[in-house]
Structure formats: C-alpha cells, structure tokens
Scaffold this active site. Sequence first.
Site, PDB file in Angstrom:
ATOM      1  N   GLN A   1       4.346   6.168   0.990  1.00 30.07           N
ATOM      2  CA  GLN A   1       4.794   4.857   1.470  1.00 30.07           C
ATOM      3  C   GLN A   1       5.612   4.159   0.385  1.00 30.07           C
ATOM      4  OE1 GLN A   1       1.295   2.813   3.688  1.00 30.07           O
ATOM      5  NE2 GLN A   1       0.339   4.316   2.365  1.00 30.07           N
TER       6      GLN A   1
ATOM      7  N   VAL B   1       8.545   3.285  -2.349  1.00 37.40           N
ATOM      8  CA  VAL B   1      10.021   3.315  -2.310  1.00 37.40           C
ATOM      9  C   VAL B   1      10.584   3.521  -3.711  1.00 37.40           C
ATOM     10  CG1 VAL B   1      10.125   1.850  -0.242  1.00 37.40           C
ATOM     11  CG2 VAL B   1      10.139   0.771  -2.508  1.00 37.40           C
TER      12      VAL B   1
ATOM     13  N   HIS C   1       8.780   4.825   4.051  1.00 44.38           N
ATOM     14  CA  HIS C   1       9.207   3.418   4.059  1.00 44.38           C
ATOM     15  C   HIS C   1      10.557   3.235   3.371  1.00 44.38           C
ATOM     16  CE1 HIS C   1       4.808   1.869   4.783  1.00 44.38           C
ATOM     17  NE2 HIS C   1       5.372   2.336   5.875  1.00 44.38           N
TER      18      HIS C   1
ATOM     19  N   CYS D   1      24.269  -1.012   5.214  1.00 41.05           N
ATOM     20  CA  CYS D   1      25.078  -2.137   5.682  1.00 41.05           C
ATOM     21  C   CYS D   1      24.548  -2.622   7.026  1.00 41.05           C
ATOM     22  CB  CYS D   1      26.543  -1.711   5.795  1.00 41.05           C
ATOM     23  SG  CYS D   1      27.570  -3.011   6.510  1.00 41.05           S
TER      24      CYS D   1
ATOM     25  N   CYS E   1      28.155  -2.063   9.529  1.00 43.38           N
ATOM     26  CA  CYS E   1      28.643  -0.717   9.902  1.00 43.38           C
ATOM     27  C   CYS E   1      27.565   0.352   9.773  1.00 43.38           C
ATOM     28  CB  CYS E   1      29.868  -0.340   9.060  1.00 43.38           C
ATOM     29  SG  CYS E   1      29.494  -0.023   7.313  1.00 43.38           S
TER      30      CYS E   1
ATOM     31  N   CYS F   1      33.125  -3.401   4.243  1.00 47.59           N
ATOM     32  CA  CYS F   1      33.497  -3.873   5.591  1.00 47.59           C
ATOM     33  C   CYS F   1      33.276  -5.378   5.738  1.00 47.59           C
ATOM     34  CB  CYS F   1      32.717  -3.109   6.670  1.00 47.59           C
ATOM     35  SG  CYS F   1      31.053  -3.737   6.984  1.00 47.59           S
TER      36      CYS F   1
ATOM     37  N   GLY G   1      -4.422   5.874  -3.362  1.00 43.22           N
ATOM     38  CA  GLY G   1      -3.858   4.583  -3.785  1.00 43.22           C
ATOM     39  C   GLY G   1      -3.204   3.778  -2.685  1.00 43.22           C
ATOM     40  N   THR G   2      -3.802   3.812  -1.513  1.00 43.69           N
ATOM     41  CA  THR G   2      -3.277   2.939  -0.442  1.00 43.69           C
ATOM     42  C   THR G   2      -4.413   2.133   0.167  1.00 43.69           C
ATOM     43  OG1 THR G   2      -2.140   2.855   1.699  1.00 43.69           O
ATOM     44  CG2 THR G   2      -3.348   4.893   1.215  1.00 43.69           C
TER      45      THR G   2
HETATM   46  C1  BJW Z   1      -5.310   2.271  -7.131  1.00 41.38           C
HETATM   47  C2  BJW Z   1      -4.875   2.058  -8.411  1.00 41.38           C
HETATM   48  C3  BJW Z   1      -5.016   3.130  -9.270  1.00 41.38           C
HETATM   49  C4  BJW Z   1      -4.509   0.267  -7.410  1.00 41.38           C
HETATM   50  N1  BJW Z   1      -5.550   4.267  -8.835  1.00 41.38           N
HETATM   51  N2  BJW Z   1      -5.828   3.394  -6.707  1.00 41.38           N
HETATM   52  C5  BJW Z   1      -1.010  -1.439  14.859  1.00 41.38           C
HETATM   53  C6  BJW Z   1      -2.019  -2.338  14.625  1.00 41.38           C
HETATM   54  C7  BJW Z   1      -1.779  -3.510  13.893  1.00 41.38           C
HETATM   55  C8  BJW Z   1      -0.505  -3.780  13.399  1.00 41.38           C
HETATM   56  C9  BJW Z   1       0.500  -2.878  13.617  1.00 41.38           C
HETATM   57  C10 BJW Z   1       0.246  -1.731  14.344  1.00 41.38           C
HETATM   58  N3  BJW Z   1       1.403  -1.013  14.414  1.00 41.38           N
HETATM   59  C11 BJW Z   1       2.370  -1.685  13.748  1.00 41.38           C
HETATM   60  C12 BJW Z   1       1.837  -2.826  13.258  1.00 41.38           C
HETATM   61  C13 BJW Z   1       2.579  -3.868  12.485  1.00 41.38           C
HETATM   62  C14 BJW Z   1       2.752  -3.535  11.031  1.00 41.38           C
HETATM   63  C15 BJW Z   1       1.371  -3.454  10.368  1.00 41.38           C
HETATM   64  O1  BJW Z   1       0.849  -2.416  10.071  1.00 41.38           O
HETATM   65  N4  BJW Z   1       0.770  -4.610  10.119  1.00 41.38           N
HETATM   66  C16 BJW Z   1      -0.554  -4.672   9.499  1.00 41.38           C
HETATM   67  C17 BJW Z   1      -0.410  -5.162   8.051  1.00 41.38           C
HETATM   68  C18 BJW Z   1      -1.424  -5.565  10.313  1.00 41.38           C
HETATM   69  N5  BJW Z   1       3.475  -2.295  10.848  1.00 41.38           N
HETATM   70  C19 BJW Z   1       4.796  -2.251  10.956  1.00 41.38           C
HETATM   71  O2  BJW Z   1       5.443  -3.263  11.265  1.00 41.38           O
HETATM   72  C20 BJW Z   1       5.483  -0.925  10.746  1.00 41.38           C
HETATM   73  N6  BJW Z   1       6.376  -0.697  11.826  1.00 41.38           N
HETATM   74  C21 BJW Z   1       5.960  -0.226  13.011  1.00 41.38           C
HETATM   75  O3  BJW Z   1       4.872   0.211  13.212  1.00 41.38           O
HETATM   76  O4  BJW Z   1       6.935  -0.280  13.959  1.00 41.38           O
HETATM   77  C22 BJW Z   1       6.620  -0.039  15.312  1.00 41.38           C
HETATM   78  C23 BJW Z   1       7.884  -0.346  16.097  1.00 41.38           C
HETATM   79  C24 BJW Z   1       8.307   0.546  17.048  1.00 41.38           C
HETATM   80  C25 BJW Z   1       9.476   0.263  17.777  1.00 41.38           C
HETATM   81  C26 BJW Z   1      10.200  -0.899  17.518  1.00 41.38           C
HETATM   82  C27 BJW Z   1       9.788  -1.777  16.551  1.00 41.38           C
HETATM   83  C28 BJW Z   1       8.609  -1.503  15.824  1.00 41.38           C
HETATM   84  C29 BJW Z   1       6.347  -0.975   9.482  1.00 41.38           C
HETATM   85  C30 BJW Z   1       5.566  -1.148   8.240  1.00 41.38           C
HETATM   86  C31 BJW Z   1       6.509  -1.277   7.055  1.00 41.38           C
HETATM   87  C32 BJW Z   1       5.775  -1.626   5.767  1.00 41.38           C
HETATM   88  N7  BJW Z   1       6.722  -1.982   4.781  1.00 41.38           N
HETATM   89  C33 BJW Z   1       6.288  -2.230   3.419  1.00 41.38           C
HETATM   90  C34 BJW Z   1       7.509  -2.647   2.591  1.00 41.38           C
HETATM   91  C35 BJW Z   1       8.372  -1.429   2.322  1.00 41.38           C
HETATM   92  C36 BJW Z   1       9.555  -1.735   1.486  1.00 41.38           C
HETATM   93  C37 BJW Z   1       9.181  -2.247   0.114  1.00 41.38           C
HETATM   94  O5  BJW Z   1       8.479  -1.580  -0.663  1.00 41.38           O
HETATM   95  O6  BJW Z   1       9.616  -3.346  -0.199  1.00 41.38           O
HETATM   96  O7  BJW Z   1       5.672  -1.074   2.877  1.00 41.38           O
HETATM   97  S1  BJW Z   1       4.969  -3.465   3.317  1.00 41.38           S
HETATM   98  C38 BJW Z   1       4.090  -2.649   2.029  1.00 41.38           C
HETATM   99  O8  BJW Z   1       2.797  -2.163   2.504  1.00 41.38           O
HETATM  100  C39 BJW Z   1       4.913  -1.409   1.686  1.00 41.38           C
HETATM  101  C40 BJW Z   1       3.844  -0.394   1.426  1.00 41.38           C
HETATM  102  O9  BJW Z   1       4.395   0.900   1.534  1.00 41.38           O
HETATM  103  C41 BJW Z   1       2.815  -0.722   2.479  1.00 41.38           C
HETATM  104  C42 BJW Z   1       1.442  -0.188   2.179  1.00 41.38           C
HETATM  105  O10 BJW Z   1       0.932  -0.715   1.012  1.00 41.38           O
HETATM  106  P1  BJW Z   1       0.052   0.203   0.042  1.00 41.38           P
HETATM  107  O11 BJW Z   1       0.891   1.289  -0.500  1.00 41.38           O
HETATM  108  O12 BJW Z   1      -1.180   0.584   0.733  1.00 41.38           O
HETATM  109  O13 BJW Z   1      -0.201  -0.790  -1.168  1.00 41.38           O
HETATM  110  P2  BJW Z   1      -1.369  -1.895  -1.348  1.00 41.38           P
HETATM  111  O14 BJW Z   1      -0.927  -2.812  -2.412  1.00 41.38           O
HETATM  112  O15 BJW Z   1      -1.737  -2.506  -0.051  1.00 41.38           O
HETATM  113  O16 BJW Z   1      -2.634  -1.074  -1.819  1.00 41.38           O
HETATM  114  C43 BJW Z   1      -2.695  -0.466  -3.083  1.00 41.38           C
HETATM  115  C44 BJW Z   1      -4.000   0.303  -3.158  1.00 41.38           C
HETATM  116  O17 BJW Z   1      -4.019   1.026  -4.369  1.00 41.38           O
HETATM  117  C45 BJW Z   1      -5.257  -0.575  -3.144  1.00 41.38           C
HETATM  118  O18 BJW Z   1      -6.198  -0.030  -2.224  1.00 41.38           O
HETATM  119  C46 BJW Z   1      -5.803  -0.462  -4.578  1.00 41.38           C
HETATM  120  O19 BJW Z   1      -7.229  -0.501  -4.639  1.00 41.38           O
HETATM  121  C47 BJW Z   1      -5.283   0.876  -4.991  1.00 41.38           C
HETATM  122  N8  BJW Z   1      -5.053   1.036  -6.403  1.00 41.38           N
HETATM  123  N9  BJW Z   1      -4.395   0.725  -8.495  1.00 41.38           N
HETATM  124  C48 BJW Z   1      -5.951   4.334  -7.516  1.00 41.38           C
HETATM  125  N10 BJW Z   1      -4.634   2.982 -10.573  1.00 41.38           N
HETATM  126 ZN    ZN Z   2      29.626  -2.034   6.234  1.00 37.60          ZN
END
Ligand code: BJW
Ligand code: ZN
Length: 246
Positions: A99, A101, A117, A125, A128, A148, A185-186
């Site tokens: 997940q 980037v 992600h 863009c 375009c 563009c 780590g998620t």
């Molecule tokens: C350690 C450590 C160490 C620390 N060792 N561990 C179904 C149910 C409910 C909601 C939804 C659903 N389906 C879709 C949704 C909506 C939404 C969603 O999930 N919302 C929930 C939050 C409620 N999902 C979406 O909108 C997704 N799209 C989608 O499903 O589209 C459907 C669709 C179809 C057709 C048309 C339109 C739509 C898209 C989700 C995109 C997420 N984007 C981000 C930003 C990416 C760009 C960027 O980086 O800027 O992705 S948000 C952010 O969260 C980022 C991450 O990849 C993602 C996950 O976070 P992650 O990696 O888990 O990080 P943390 O900080 O949360 O956790 C870190 C962990 O590490 C912790 O547990 C720590 O304990 C641990 N840790 N240090 C080991 N050293």
């Molecule tokens: Zn363009």
Amino acid sequence: MTLAAARALVAGARSIAVLTGAGISAESGVPTFRGPGGLWRNYRPEELATPEAFAADPSLVWEWYAWRRGLVAAARPNPGHEALAALERRSAAFQLITQNVDGLHVLAGSRAVIEIHGSLWRTRCVGCGEVRTDRTPAPERIPPHCPCGSLLRPDVVWFGEPLPEDLLGRSIDAVDACDLMLVVGTSGVVQPAASFADAALRRGAPVVEVNLDPTPLSGRATISLRGRSAALLPELISGGPEGGKS
Ligand code: BJW
Ligand code: ZN
C-alpha cells in the site's frame, strides 16, 4: 515459540503473498498515517488524501506530498524491506502487494511488487491523463502544471477512488493462489487491502501478521507477531537457504 512456528510456515511455503503498509517503512524514517508522527501541520492524512481536498486546495495537498517526497528521498530501505527481497529470491512463487507509495521495496531489490495505491514518484495530468515519472524531491512550482495547461496530481489512489483494476485483479489472484500470506505494518482499516487477509484465511491459507500493535486482523490471523518489522522479518525468513547462516 510463536516466532518458531511462523518461521516453519515460511520455510515450508511454496507460494507466498505479502501485504505491506506504512509500518514497514517507519524504521526508514517515513511517517505512518495513523498514530504518532502521522500529522502534518495539524492535518490528518484522511483530510488530505482525498480528491475533494485536492480540488479545494491543490497547493496545500502538493505541499504535503513535497514534504513526504523529501523525507522518502533521504530514506533507505531497512532490514524489513531487505528480508522480503531475500524471501522473494528463494521462493518458487512470490508476490508482494504494497500500500506504500515510497518505492522502498523496489530499492531494496524486490521485483514482484504491486504498488496498489500508486507512487509518490509519478504525476498524472487531471486534463490529458498523461502519467510521468518525476523523481525530483519537490516540484519546481507548487502546484505543478502539465504542458497541456491542466493541473498535475500525484499518481496515487485517494479515498473514494477506485484502485487500478489490473493491479487489484493481480493482487486478488496472488492472494487466491498463495499457501501463506504475510501481513506487515498495516493497520488494516483501509479497503480493499484490508480484506485480502480474510480472503486467504477463508481458503484455509495461514496468515502471519507482523505489527507493533494489535489490529483488527490480530485475533483472526493464524499467528500474530508483535514487534518491529525491521527486527522480526529477518528473523522470520532465516532458516531458508539465504538465512540459514545465522
Ligand atoms: C509497525 C511499525 C514497525 C508502525 N514495525 N509495524 C468498505 C468498507 C468501508 C469503507 C470502504 C469500503 N470500501 C471502500 C471504502 C472506503 C475507503 C476506506 O477503506 N475507508 C476506511 C478508512 C473506512 N477506501 C477507499 O476509498 C479505496 N477505494 C475504493 O475502495 O474504491 C472503491 C470504488 C469503486 C468504484 C468507484 C469509486 C470507488 C481507496 C483507498 C485509498 C487509500 N489511500 C491512502 C493514500 C495513498 C496515497 C498516499 O500515500 O498519500 O493510502 S490513505 C492511507 O491509508 C494510504 C495507505 O496506503 C493506507 C493504509 O495505511 P497503512 O499502510 O495501514 O498505514 P497506517 O498508518 O494506518 O498503519 C501503520 C501500521 O504499522 C500500524 O498498525 C502500526 O502499528 C504499524 N507499525 N511502525 C511494524 N516499525
Ligand atoms: Zn496534460
């Protein structure tokens, strides 16, 4: 004891799927989204990683991404990333789904990586649709524009946006084919990635979680290891051809 059991699962697996999140890069100095250090200028990531936030204030959102690019440009892969690259080299079938980037898995030598992600290092863009690689730590002008004339955005997936269909399909295929899944780590709260482990468990494939803290998956995972991924992953994969020396 649990670590030993997890090591045995890894050593015996033929087809491995791995899902990583921000925690694996935390020890490289890249902030996670949730929890301490996740805030930037008092904004929550959920307020910035949305199409609505970008439409309302593209400069603000780009400043956040420029800050993150600067941090990642200075970051190096840590032993957690390196352990997964080593595991891929010795596995018959292996797919890493991240997940993140930040591009640190590829920098560590992983090859079979799906960045579901998107990437900090690409722009797209809004007019375009042209996608470009851009490895400068910060765009020259904020917000950057396409030749563009339209705005450029980071080529990442924000809340409410669909994941690229081909990448999601390949990720689901890997989860459906694996005989072991590692989840590292998620926080497991962001869909659809948060459901991958349940899909593996439903098929009877064991799931090993590595996380500093408990998550919604912890109670359901076959084994949930509590600790730092940079320490636990090298331990977990030792015992195979590359790790057998220790
Ligand atoms: C350690 C450590 C160490 C620390 N060792 N561990 C179904 C149910 C409910 C909601 C939804 C659903 N389906 C879709 C949704 C909506 C939404 C969603 O999930 N919302 C929930 C939050 C409620 N999902 C979406 O909108 C997704 N799209 C989608 O499903 O589209 C459907 C669709 C179809 C057709 C048309 C339109 C739509 C898209 C989700 C995109 C997420 N984007 C981000 C930003 C990416 C760009 C960027 O980086 O800027 O992705 S948000 C952010 O969260 C980022 C991450 O990849 C993602 C996950 O976070 P992650 O990696 O888990 O990080 P943390 O900080 O949360 O956790 C870190 C962990 O590490 C912790 O547990 C720590 O304990 C641990 N840790 N240090 C080991 N050293
Ligand atoms: Zn363009």
